[in-house]
Design an enzyme around this catalytic site. Structure first.
Site, mmCIF file in Angstrom:
data_model
loop_
_atom_site.group_PDB
_atom_site.id
_atom_site.type_symbol
_atom_site.label_atom_id
_atom_site.label_comp_id
_atom_site.label_asym_id
_atom_site.label_seq_id
_atom_site.Cartn_x
_atom_site.Cartn_y
_atom_site.Cartn_z
ATOM 1 N N HIS A 1 0.887 -1.261 0.074
ATOM 2 C CA HIS A 1 0.044 0.066 -0.117
ATOM 3 C C HIS A 1 0.775 1.071 -0.038
ATOM 4 O O HIS A 1 2.107 1.090 0.374
ATOM 5 C CB HIS A 1 -0.728 0.119 1.245
ATOM 6 C CG HIS A 1 -1.696 -1.015 1.403
ATOM 7 N ND1 HIS A 1 -2.836 -0.857 2.036
ATOM 8 C CD2 HIS A 1 -1.981 -2.254 0.573
ATOM 9 C CE1 HIS A 1 -3.760 -1.973 1.983
ATOM 10 N NE2 HIS A 1 -3.305 -2.729 1.072
ATOM 11 N N CYS B 1 -2.566 -0.044 7.484
ATOM 12 C CA CYS B 1 -1.965 1.233 7.071
ATOM 13 C C CYS B 1 -1.856 2.125 8.378
ATOM 14 O O CYS B 1 -1.085 2.735 8.980
ATOM 15 C CB CYS B 1 -1.962 1.908 6.025
ATOM 16 S SG CYS B 1 -1.854 1.228 4.442
ATOM 17 N N CYS C 1 -6.492 1.801 5.593
ATOM 18 C CA CYS C 1 -7.184 0.749 6.135
ATOM 19 C C CYS C 1 -6.590 0.511 7.277
ATOM 20 O O CYS C 1 -5.445 1.074 7.973
ATOM 21 C CB CYS C 1 -6.837 -0.372 5.248
ATOM 22 S SG CYS C 1 -5.040 -0.639 5.213
ATOM 23 N N GLU D 1 0.814 3.878 1.649
ATOM 24 C CA GLU D 1 1.277 4.410 3.170
ATOM 25 C C GLU D 1 2.460 3.643 3.563
ATOM 26 O O GLU D 1 3.309 4.226 4.135
ATOM 27 C CB GLU D 1 0.062 4.218 4.048
ATOM 28 C CG GLU D 1 -0.989 5.353 3.866
ATOM 29 C CD GLU D 1 -2.203 4.286 2.960
ATOM 30 O OE1 GLU D 1 -3.350 4.678 2.980
ATOM 31 O OE2 GLU D 1 -1.890 3.551 2.006
#
Length: 167
Positions: free
Chosen positions: A63, A96, A93, A65
């Site tokens: 992801h 993260c 999410c 992040e």
């Protein structure tokens, strides 16, 4: 290397930095990835950039992040990212948000809500859970329309390319 505490929020500055995160999201879309981009800022300087690379890497943890956190920690030679602000185009999410808490990132700015996986207000409020020893101040809605439109266009194109099947 410990970082200093962040400055107070500034909406024009937040919008300028969010534009940088949107550039990363656009790059992700160009690569066929879900268009989410992120940057990490310290003292008005971008210290790390990232975008989703799950498809390319076939890695569920790739992801935007997490990539930003990893790059910043390596650059600063510290897992503590105090004094920074994370800018991301989509609400983070659970994974993260958990990583941001572990990295001690004090401030998050995101564009648009993620009603299916968001952990900073949509489904969960992990960023302010009183049981944790760190909390994240959250600002949302910065360039929300731009981020939402980018995501909607991406998924619309994806649906047009893949015919729906009935099982």
């Amino acid at each position: 290397m410990a970082l200093e505490t962040p400055t107070k929020p500034s909406l024009p500055v937040d919008a300028a930095f969010m534009r940088e995160a949107l550039l990363e999201a656009e790059r992700a879309a160009s690569d066929g990835e879900v268009p989410v981009g992120a940057i990490l800022v310290h003292e008005h300087t971008i210290i790390a950039r990232g975008r989703n690379t799950r498809e390319r890497k076939q890695d569920p943890t790739a992801h935007a992040e997490l990539i930003v956190i990893q790059n910043a920690a390596q650059k600063l030679q510290s897992w503590r990212l105090t004094g920074t602000t994370m800018y991301v185009t989509l609400e983070p999410c659970l994974m993260c948000t958990g990583a941001m808490l572990q990295a001690r990132i004090p401030r998050l700015v995101f564009s648009t809500w993620d009603p299916k996986a968001g952990a900073c207000g949509s489904l969960f409020t992990l960023h302010e859970d009183h049981r944790l020893n760190h909390h994240i101040a959250v600002t949302h809605g910065i360039l929300e329309n731009e981020s939402r439109n980018l995501l909607q266009r991406f998924f619309q194109r994806l649906r047009q390319q893949q015919p729906l099947t009935m099982n």
